[in-house]
Design a protein around this motif. Structure first.
Motif, mmCIF file in Angstrom:
data_model
loop_
_atom_site.group_PDB
_atom_site.id
_atom_site.type_symbol
_atom_site.label_atom_id
_atom_site.label_comp_id
_atom_site.label_asym_id
_atom_site.label_seq_id
_atom_site.Cartn_x
_atom_site.Cartn_y
_atom_site.Cartn_z
ATOM 1 N N SER A 22 9.908 -21.041 30.206
ATOM 2 C CA SER A 22 10.147 -20.737 28.791
ATOM 3 C C SER A 22 11.649 -20.670 28.549
ATOM 4 O O SER A 22 12.437 -20.510 29.491
ATOM 5 N N ARG A 23 11.994 -20.815 27.283
ATOM 6 C CA ARG A 23 13.392 -20.613 26.876
ATOM 7 C C ARG A 23 13.390 -19.688 25.674
ATOM 8 O O ARG A 23 12.409 -19.641 24.916
ATOM 9 N N THR A 24 14.479 -18.942 25.527
ATOM 10 C CA THR A 24 14.604 -18.078 24.349
ATOM 11 C C THR A 24 15.969 -18.299 23.713
ATOM 12 O O THR A 24 16.885 -18.832 24.354
ATOM 13 N N ASP A 25 16.098 -17.838 22.459
ATOM 14 C CA ASP A 25 17.439 -17.812 21.859
ATOM 15 C C ASP A 25 18.171 -16.594 22.438
ATOM 16 O O ASP A 25 17.634 -15.888 23.307
ATOM 17 N N TYR A 32 10.820 -22.225 23.479
ATOM 18 C CA TYR A 32 10.084 -23.260 24.216
ATOM 19 C C TYR A 32 9.149 -22.596 25.211
ATOM 20 O O TYR A 32 9.515 -21.608 25.861
ATOM 21 N N VAL A 102 21.512 -21.051 29.347
ATOM 22 C CA VAL A 102 21.524 -22.507 29.135
ATOM 23 C C VAL A 102 22.838 -22.801 28.408
ATOM 24 O O VAL A 102 23.119 -22.198 27.366
ATOM 25 N N GLU A 110 21.295 -20.634 24.935
ATOM 26 C CA GLU A 110 19.941 -20.088 25.083
ATOM 27 C C GLU A 110 19.820 -19.442 26.455
ATOM 28 O O GLU A 110 20.746 -19.495 27.264
ATOM 29 N N TYR A 111 18.626 -18.859 26.704
ATOM 30 C CA TYR A 111 18.291 -18.395 28.055
ATOM 31 C C TYR A 111 17.042 -19.137 28.500
ATOM 32 O O TYR A 111 16.211 -19.509 27.673
ATOM 33 N N LYS A 112 16.918 -19.314 29.818
ATOM 34 C CA LYS A 112 15.719 -19.980 30.335
ATOM 35 C C LYS A 112 15.127 -19.167 31.498
ATOM 36 O O LYS A 112 15.850 -18.435 32.187
ATOM 37 N N SER A 113 13.836 -19.292 31.662
ATOM 38 C CA SER A 113 13.164 -18.603 32.748
ATOM 39 C C SER A 113 12.215 -19.533 33.474
ATOM 40 O O SER A 113 11.437 -20.249 32.839
#
Ligand SMILES: Cc1cc2nc3c(=O)[nH]c(=O)nc-3n(C[C@H](O)[C@H](O)[C@H](O)COP(=O)(O)O)c2cc1C
Length: 147
Positions: A22-25, A32, A102, A110-113
């Motif tokens: 997943s990705r977040t703002d 995502y 990201v 963004e950030y991703k996990s």
């Protein structure tokens, strides 16, 4: 939040060959979610996009874990941790998460996990650790929730 005890007994085991992505703002709002994330969490993609990532927060997780995660994000570091997540049907799934920034043209956007399965022993160890952390921090543990 009140839960029925039996709802917590259903574990979804993450398959060895699957990656939950997943990705977040920058505020932690999901931007995502891959198909595996939808399947394992029990949500449709459009139920996840635009929601805070705490939609899958399990009440057994100590808040200190997420404080550490956000502290790492603010300092542009990577966070690796074991997370128990809540499914839409109130079941749960355990993962090892690697969360980081990201970057686009050198700017944090963004950030991703990325999440992978963990062993039975790791689950047991972390359930005990998180119960202890919650107890020490005055947070409710399952015994209390079940009353
Ligand atoms: C990229 C990314 C992925 C995240 N993944 C999860 C997750 O799988 N489960 C979870 O409980 N919190 C996750 N979080 C942390 C949540 O944003 C949130 O801080 C946490 O669920 C605690 O909720 P609260 O801040 O409302 O107390 C993630 C954060 C980021 C930036």
């Amino acid at each position: 939040m009140q839960y029925n005890e039996s709802e917590f007994l259903i574990e979804t085991v993450v398959p060895e060959d699957e990656l939950i992505i997943s990705r977040t703002d920058l505020q932690g709002i999901i931007t995502y979610a891959n198909e595996t994330f939808c399947e394992i969490s029990g949500y449709e993609e459009d139920e996840l996009i635009g929601k805070s990532h705490n939609i899958v927060r399990h009440p057994d997780m100590p808040s200190a874990a997420f404080a550490d995660l956000w502290d790492k994000m603010k300092n542009k570091k990577q966070w690796i941790g074991i997370v128990k997540n809540l499914r839409k049907d109130k079941g749960y799934y355990w993962v090892k998460a690697i969360i980081s920034g990201v970057y686009k043209n050198g700017e944090l956007v963004e950030y991703k996990s990325l999440r992978t399965p963990i062993s039975y022993e790791e689950k047991l160890q972390h359930q005990k650790l998180y119960d202890k952390m919650r107890q020490e921090n005055g947070e409710k543990i399952r015994k209390v929730i079940y009353e």
